[in-house]
Design an enzyme around this catalytic site. Sequence first.
Site, PDB file in Angstrom:
ATOM      1  N   CYS A  53      -3.257  20.828  13.482  1.00  0.00           N
ATOM      2  CA  CYS A  53      -2.318  19.699  13.807  1.00  0.00           C
ATOM      3  C   CYS A  53      -1.470  20.300  15.068  1.00  0.00           C
ATOM      4  O   CYS A  53      -1.104  19.301  15.831  1.00  0.00           O
ATOM      5  CB  CYS A  53      -1.099  19.549  12.524  1.00  0.00           C
ATOM      6  SG  CYS A  53      -1.865  19.015  10.831  1.00  0.00           S
ATOM      7  N   HIS A  54      -1.204  21.473  14.902  1.00  0.00           N
ATOM      8  CA  HIS A  54      -0.094  21.864  16.091  1.00  0.00           C
ATOM      9  C   HIS A  54      -0.793  22.530  17.373  1.00  0.00           C
ATOM     10  O   HIS A  54      -0.199  22.653  18.240  1.00  0.00           O
ATOM     11  CB  HIS A  54       0.899  22.811  15.515  1.00  0.00           C
ATOM     12  CG  HIS A  54       1.689  22.224  14.460  1.00  0.00           C
ATOM     13  ND1 HIS A  54       2.732  21.295  14.550  1.00  0.00           N
ATOM     14  CD2 HIS A  54       1.781  22.605  12.919  1.00  0.00           C
ATOM     15  CE1 HIS A  54       3.305  21.048  13.618  1.00  0.00           C
ATOM     16  NE2 HIS A  54       2.744  21.532  12.394  1.00  0.00           N
ATOM     17  N   CYS A  68      24.537  41.199   1.540  1.00  0.00           N
ATOM     18  CA  CYS A  68      25.835  41.125   1.861  1.00  0.00           C
ATOM     19  C   CYS A  68      26.497  40.722   0.810  1.00  0.00           C
ATOM     20  O   CYS A  68      27.760  40.947   0.274  1.00  0.00           O
ATOM     21  CB  CYS A  68      26.105  40.437   3.030  1.00  0.00           C
ATOM     22  SG  CYS A  68      25.872  41.229   4.847  1.00  0.00           S
ATOM     23  N   CYS A  96      -2.551  25.493  10.336  1.00  0.00           N
ATOM     24  CA  CYS A  96      -1.578  24.770  11.227  1.00  0.00           C
ATOM     25  C   CYS A  96      -2.185  24.649  12.555  1.00  0.00           C
ATOM     26  O   CYS A  96      -1.749  23.664  13.068  1.00  0.00           O
ATOM     27  CB  CYS A  96      -0.703  26.324  11.479  1.00  0.00           C
ATOM     28  SG  CYS A  96      -0.056  26.981   9.915  1.00  0.00           S
ATOM     29  N   CYS A  99       5.214  22.018   5.226  1.00  0.00           N
ATOM     30  CA  CYS A  99       3.995  21.607   5.839  1.00  0.00           C
ATOM     31  C   CYS A  99       2.630  22.069   5.163  1.00  0.00           C
ATOM     32  O   CYS A  99       1.633  21.205   5.049  1.00  0.00           O
ATOM     33  CB  CYS A  99       3.901  22.340   7.261  1.00  0.00           C
ATOM     34  SG  CYS A  99       4.662  21.597   8.679  1.00  0.00           S
TER      35      CYS A  99
END
Length: 263
Positions: A81-82, A224, A78, A116
């Site tokens: 790219c980031h 729930c 990750c 991604c």
Amino acid sequence: MKLASTIVASALLIATSIATTPVTASDIPLSERRSGYTFMAPDTQAIQDDDTTNPGMLGVLDGQALWNNKAGAANKACADCHGDARTSMKGVAARYPAFDKTLGRPVNLEQRVNLCRVRQQQASPLAYERRDLLALTAFIAEQSRGMAIAPDDSPELKPFVAKGHDFFMKRQGQLNLGCTNCHDDNWDKHLAGSAVTQAMATGYPIYRLEWQSLGSLQRRLRNCITGMRAQNYDFGSPELVELELYLMSRAKGMPIETPGVRP
């Protein structure tokens, strides 16, 4: 065993009372909106407030390691790219679910991580509610902690927000309950000893003491729905993403708390 039966009976009695109450729900005024944190006991709040005791931070640390791990046929992390998540991911969780133009529908943060992985890393998607996906999502969301929730306001998302709102309002299941009957009409009351909150999704993924683990918003929604004795949906289903989208629009302006801690 007798105590458990008593609790279940009490819950059903209260739920039946709610189910027979006329629908009077409306949006909670901005001045009255409250995070689920404010409904918690002081000792639970203290666990969330201290990063050294908040067990959700272990997931954040795992996510940090995964952020830097190379994966897939592309052999990319990750971070490749980031870059530094403290900068690149700041504010990201505050605007998800967001519209994906290629798919033509909203995706939540878990789905974005998997998209991604498939598109950029050429890796297999991570399974819902498994450690790696929860850890990565918690790590990304933690970068936005303290920032105001600012939902994606793309025009393409409006019909999906409307569907999520309709789901929240609709009575369903054997108990003939809608989400609104608890979270709009009866918040700050108790159901079998548990506080009824306003369903403001500010701290996900959260660490629930009941689960003894991190869990996603969709895990809570499915809990729930099961409690309503209604048809449930698979993780990542359009219905749950739409409901998640509405809940984030409902919490607009409230601060991200990830990783939250709840009983």
